[in-house]
Design a protein around this motif. Structure first.
Motif, PDB file in Angstrom:
ATOM      1  N   UNK A  37     127.397  67.419 -48.517  1.00 38.65           N
ATOM      2  CA  UNK A  37     125.940  67.452 -48.693  1.00 38.65           C
ATOM      3  C   UNK A  37     125.555  68.452 -49.773  1.00 38.65           C
ATOM      4  N   UNK A  80     129.015  59.960 -52.255  1.00 37.27           N
ATOM      5  CA  UNK A  80     128.686  59.745 -50.835  1.00 37.27           C
ATOM      6  C   UNK A  80     129.724  58.826 -50.200  1.00 37.27           C
ATOM      7  N   UNK A  84     132.642  59.769 -47.411  1.00 30.72           N
ATOM      8  CA  UNK A  84     132.712  59.105 -46.099  1.00 30.72           C
ATOM      9  C   UNK A  84     134.135  58.608 -45.837  1.00 30.72           C
ATOM     10  N   UNK A  87     136.213  61.524 -44.921  1.00 23.69           N
ATOM     11  CA  UNK A  87     135.861  61.978 -43.574  1.00 23.69           C
ATOM     12  C   UNK A  87     136.529  61.102 -42.516  1.00 23.69           C
TER      13      UNK A  87
ATOM     14  N   UNK B 609     122.117  65.522 -42.290  1.00 26.71           N
ATOM     15  CA  UNK B 609     122.240  64.390 -43.203  1.00 26.71           C
ATOM     16  C   UNK B 609     120.897  63.721 -43.425  1.00 26.71           C
ATOM     17  N   UNK B 627     121.766  54.631 -49.086  1.00 22.98           N
ATOM     18  CA  UNK B 627     123.206  54.795 -48.868  1.00 22.98           C
ATOM     19  C   UNK B 627     123.466  55.955 -47.919  1.00 22.98           C
ATOM     20  N   UNK B 628     122.805  57.082 -48.188  1.00 25.35           N
ATOM     21  CA  UNK B 628     123.037  58.267 -47.361  1.00 25.35           C
ATOM     22  C   UNK B 628     122.657  57.974 -45.915  1.00 25.35           C
ATOM     23  N   UNK B 631     125.373  55.754 -44.376  1.00 20.46           N
ATOM     24  CA  UNK B 631     126.611  56.525 -44.187  1.00 20.46           C
ATOM     25  C   UNK B 631     126.426  57.554 -43.079  1.00 20.46           C
ATOM     26  N   UNK B 632     125.256  58.164 -43.030  1.00 24.77           N
ATOM     27  CA  UNK B 632     125.005  59.196 -42.020  1.00 24.77           C
ATOM     28  C   UNK B 632     125.071  58.589 -40.623  1.00 24.77           C
ATOM     29  N   UNK B 634     126.735  55.874 -39.761  1.00 28.13           N
ATOM     30  CA  UNK B 634     128.143  55.584 -39.500  1.00 28.13           C
ATOM     31  C   UNK B 634     128.902  56.853 -39.128  1.00 28.13           C
ATOM     32  N   UNK B 635     128.610  57.949 -39.824  1.00 33.33           N
ATOM     33  CA  UNK B 635     129.309  59.213 -39.558  1.00 33.33           C
ATOM     34  C   UNK B 635     129.069  59.659 -38.122  1.00 33.33           C
ATOM     35  N   UNK B 638     130.957  57.438 -35.792  1.00 34.41           N
ATOM     36  CA  UNK B 638     132.397  57.705 -35.874  1.00 34.41           C
ATOM     37  C   UNK B 638     132.747  59.005 -35.173  1.00 34.41           C
TER      38      UNK B 638
END
Lengths: 114, 748
Positions: A37, A80, A84, A87, B609, B627-628, B631-632, B634-635, B638
């Motif tokens: 970030x 980004x 991911x 990660x 995020x 996108x962020x 992805x956030x 999904x993060x 996960x």
């Protein structure tokens, strides 16, 4: 606002690196998240903070007003997605090592090495 | 092998190299003899003023003739000497490289070209000393010689560059008499550095120890590099720099003292050796010291004495080394006390050794005698230099004693135990010593034959015209008495050695010297490196990260603090919702390091995020925001999925002191990143040139209105391809990790 975003970046880097220096692998991975970030925002501010979307209006051949930096945005977009991927990989790796060793402590991982 | 017919002897083609070099040099003698120089240059690095500049004057000519002439004899000698040894092609290749670089060294007029050749001689010397690389001793000696001369070479480079920056020219021939050279505060540094180069190369005390050890090399190398030519490179450079630096403070004084110390240390050390090659090597050290002493005194007569002494030494020492090599070849030993009576089977060797030894001892009629008389003629008359006369007397005594030892002990008396199977050497092993031994005697009898050559060399070193007058008779006076006294005491010393039939001094006399210091340093260096590595590159990842962060903070922060720009604070004014977003990110990020409950951490990370996503929304980046956001989401999913399988609670924690240190280190980095971000944000206003280009051509060339998308899929399409590949590889990795079943402990 120009004074605020750099502070946010500084805090993200500090907390990210602090977490990366912990013994728990999961905390290290969370540090990685915060670090991504911070880095994304650093690239973002180095293009300048402008609120005009880099899209060419219908009828124009090029943006008529100064827009936000499109190149910085394209790079962050790549970053980004890649962070991911990293990660996800790191997390699964940590999970597998936890399964095999029964701990998430880096120091105990070391003891397991032949 | 080039010639298939003779598998044992290297090809005659090698001998062509030194032959052609001498043949090419000889025709220029008339020009050189008349006091002129030949120059040639071609551009090399014009922007820095470096050129391939060559200059042939009297001094270069004398050295070049020694290098190519003695080289020719050495090549002929080595052709037979090395027959039957493995790696002959390698050996002759390096010998040729050495000869070429040595010629380049004495011919170059440009300081950088000189340095390159200087280093090449060190490198080829390394490979030649280590030629028998299967022997531990050879490798160690080669390494030691390279370290000592290599470090000196680096010092020399700095010295030469300082010199050329002071004088404003890279040409040695233009440096003499440059205005402002002697008063410049940097000149003493240049003097010290250049002296360091000269002294390491020419084996001056306290760097002399590598030379006797270099005797691990095959004898042709010892005779060529380590007595006649390479070790004289330092002497050559000191002579070359003499017209430039003789007025500089410390130049003459340092050279004279170092030279005197070397002359004493070298000759005295020779008395403790058994091996004739090592004895001769120490005497070489002593002779090199004497040469430096004379250059340091620096008068016209002193420089005349230098060239005489130098030529005499190159001739007799080259001859003696080759003879010792021949004896070694014939009998298998270089310890004179195991030999005896060889004159019956090796009459030519014995005769050559006698002639060369006469010159080494400084006895008439020989070049060595004239050299020693000239030396005493310089140091005796001037009262402050009389201490040096004592040095000359002592080193002369030892040289005389060892000359007798080397020339008489193996060849006279009863037949020694190692002499039984001896035979006379082949003509190719003898032609070099014969020529050089005759050369040690003949010019002394026919002085006119070499006076022109020596005068031209001395004139170049002095910087003005001078005439070297060779004469066996300098008249009655203290120099003659001292010389004769040295011969007499040398004879007495030989008598002592003869009665002991062993080295006069103990092998460890006089205790640990500079070599012990060198060995200790070489041992301590890797140990210190290992300790530093252990400190900075700990094998725990987090320690490595900490080191990285500290170095990054200090290096970048330090540069920023010293060079600027100082970060601008920027405007605090903002809409309330903007401030709230920033506060949200800050609070959640800090919470992430404070909380212990795993799902709470996942939640705050998700909030961080989202805060970043909001900043993208606010500042014209809808693609990033989408996108962020995806992805956030999904993060978080996960993390939640993986973390509910295992707990962090059982993990040990660092001590509270360690955590405080980490927090401090990380905070310092945070402050630095804040500063960098401020600089980046307030530095350039407006778009960069490439962003400008993408904005203007997005629609025109790529037919897309969303500039970010066009960059991703079109302008940087291959980049995106790479990104997709990374994603795919990571996906495969995740899948493989989840599917793979590692064997449990005990089943490995």
């Amino acid at each position: 606002m120009g004074a605020w975003v750099p502070v946010v970046i500084g805090v993200l880097y500090a907390t990210g690196f602090y977490l990366m220096m912990r013994r728990s692998i999961v905390r290290m991975i969370m540090g990685l998240v915060l670090l991504s970030h911070g880095t994304n925002l650093l690239i973002f501010v180095s293009g300048g903070l402008r609120d005009v979307v880099p899209i060419i209006e219908v009828g124009a051949r090029a943006p008529s007003r100064p827009t936000a930096d499109p190149l910085a945005q394209a790079m962050i977009l790549t970053a980004i997605v890649i962070s991911f991927a990293v990660l996800a990989f790191a997390l699964v790796l940590a999970y597998r090592s936890y399964e095999n060793i029964g701990s998430d402590d880096v120091d105990e991982l070391r003891a397991e090495e032949p | 092998m080039a010639s298939g017919k003779s598998p044992h002897a290297p090809s005659w083609l090698w001998v062509l190299a030194p032959f052609m070099a001498s043949a090419a040099l000889l025709p220029s003698y008339p020009v050189i003899g008349s006091g002129n120089g030949l120059t040639w240059s071609a551009p090399w690095v014009p922007g820095l003023g470096f050129q391939y500049a060559l200059r042939l004057d009297g001094l270069s000519f004398l050295f070049a003739m020694l290098i190519s002439g003695i080289g020719l004899l050495i090549f002929i000698y080595a052709r037979t000497y090395m027959a039957g040894e493995p790696g002959r092609v390698r050996f002759f290749s390096w010998l040729t490289v050495f000869m070429a670089s040595m010629l380049g060294l004495v011919l170059s007029d440009d300081v950088l070209l000189l340095f390159v050749c200087w280093e090449l001689t060190s490198v080829s010397s390394y490979f030649l000393i280590g030629h028998r690389h299967r022997e531990e001793g050879s490798r160690a000696a080669a390494h030691q010689a390279l370290m000592v001369t290599g470090i000196g070479g680096l010092a020399l480079l700095c010295g030469l560059l300082i010199l050329s920056s002071i004088t404003g020219t890279t040409r040695l021939s233009e440096m003499a008499g440059a205005p402002g050279l002697l008063g410049n505060p940097l000149t003493p540094a240049a003097v010290v550095l250049i002296l360091a180069g000269c002294c390491t190369k020419s084996a001056q005390w306290p760097f002399h120890f590598w030379l006797p050890n270099a005797m691990a090399a095959p004898t042709p190398v010892s005779a060529y590099l380590h007595s006649s030519t390479m070790v004289k490179a330092g002497v050559y450079l000191a002579l070359r720099c003499h017209p430039i630096l003789s007025g500089a403070p410390g130049w003459g004084c340092a050279l004279a003292w170092l030279g005197a110390a070397t002359a004493l240390a070298g000759t005295v050390s020779a008395l403790r050796e058994r091996d004739m090659k090592r004895q001769l090597a120490y005497l070489t050290v002593g002779a090199l010291g004497t040469l430096m002493l004379l250059i340091g005194l620096g008068s016209e007569k002193a420089l005349q004495a230098v060239v005489v002494y130098l030529v005499a030494h190159a001739l007799y020492k080259g001859s003696l080394f080759m003879l010792v090599g021949g004896v070694d070849h014939a009998t298998g030993t270089r310890d004179a006390s195991e030999l005896g009576g060889l004159r019956k089977v090796m009459p030519i060797t014995a005769g050559c050794a006698m002639a060369a030894a006469v010159s080494l001892a400084g006895a008439p009629p020989s070049m060595g005698f004239i050299g020693k008389e000239s030396l005493l003629g310089v140091v005796w008359p001037a009262t402050p230099d009389r201490l040096y006369a004592l040095v000359a007397y002592l080193s002369g005594t030892i040289m005389a004693a060892l000359a007798l030892w080397v020339a008489l002990r193996p060849f006279w008396g009863p037949t020694g135990k190692a002499s039984a199977k001896a035979h006379e050497s082949a003509w190719s092993l003898l032609c070099g010593p014969v020529v050089l031994s005759v050369g040690s005697i003949l010019p002394a009898l026919v002085p006119g034959s070499v006076e022109g050559l020596l005068s031209a060399a001395a004139s170049s070193a002095l910087g003005r015209s001078t005439h070297v007058h060779l004469s066996l008779w300098h008249g009655w006076g203290p120099p003659l008495w001292i010389g004769l006294a040295a011969l007499a005491t040398g004879w007495a010393l030989y008598g002592i050695a003869r009665r002991k039939d062993a080295p006069v001094l103990r092998a460890d006399f006089p205790g640990p010297g500079p070599e012990a210091l060198y060995t200790a340093c070489m041992k301590a260096l890797p140990e210190a490196a290992a300790r530093v590595t252990l400190c900075t590159q700990a094998d725990r990842l987090r320690d490595a990260i900490r080191t990285f962060v500290v170095v990054l903070t200090l290096a970048v922060g330090g540069t920023l603090a010293v060079r600027g720009p100082w970060p601008a604070l920027g405007s605090i004014a903002a809409h309330p919702h903007e401030i709230w977003i920033c506060v949200l990110i800050i609070v959640t990020a800090i919470a992430a390091i404070r909380l212990a409950e795993r799902f709470a951490i996942v939640a705050v990370l998700g909030a961080t995020g989202l805060g970043v996503t909001m900043i993208f929304v606010l500042y014209g980046a809808p693609d990033l925001a989408m996108t962020q956001f995806a992805v956030e989401t999904l993060t978080v999913i996960l993390l939640a999925l993986v973390l509910h399988r295992f707990s962090m609670l059982e993990t040990g924690r660092s001590s509270s002191g360690q955590r405080a240190v980490d927090l401090f280190v990380a905070s310092c980095l945070g402050v630095l990143m804040w500063a960098l971000a401020s600089v980046a944000l307030h530095g350039r206003q407006g778009l960069s040139a490439s962003s400008q280009y993408f904005s203007e051509t997005s629609l025109v060339s790529a037919h897309g209105r969303n500039i970010v998308n066009v960059i991703i899929v079109d302008f940087r399409g291959i980049d995106t391809m790479g990104e997709i590949t990374v994603l795919a590889v990571a996906g495969i990795g995740v899948y493989a990790l989840l599917k793979a079943r590692l064997p449990k402990d005990g089943q490995r």
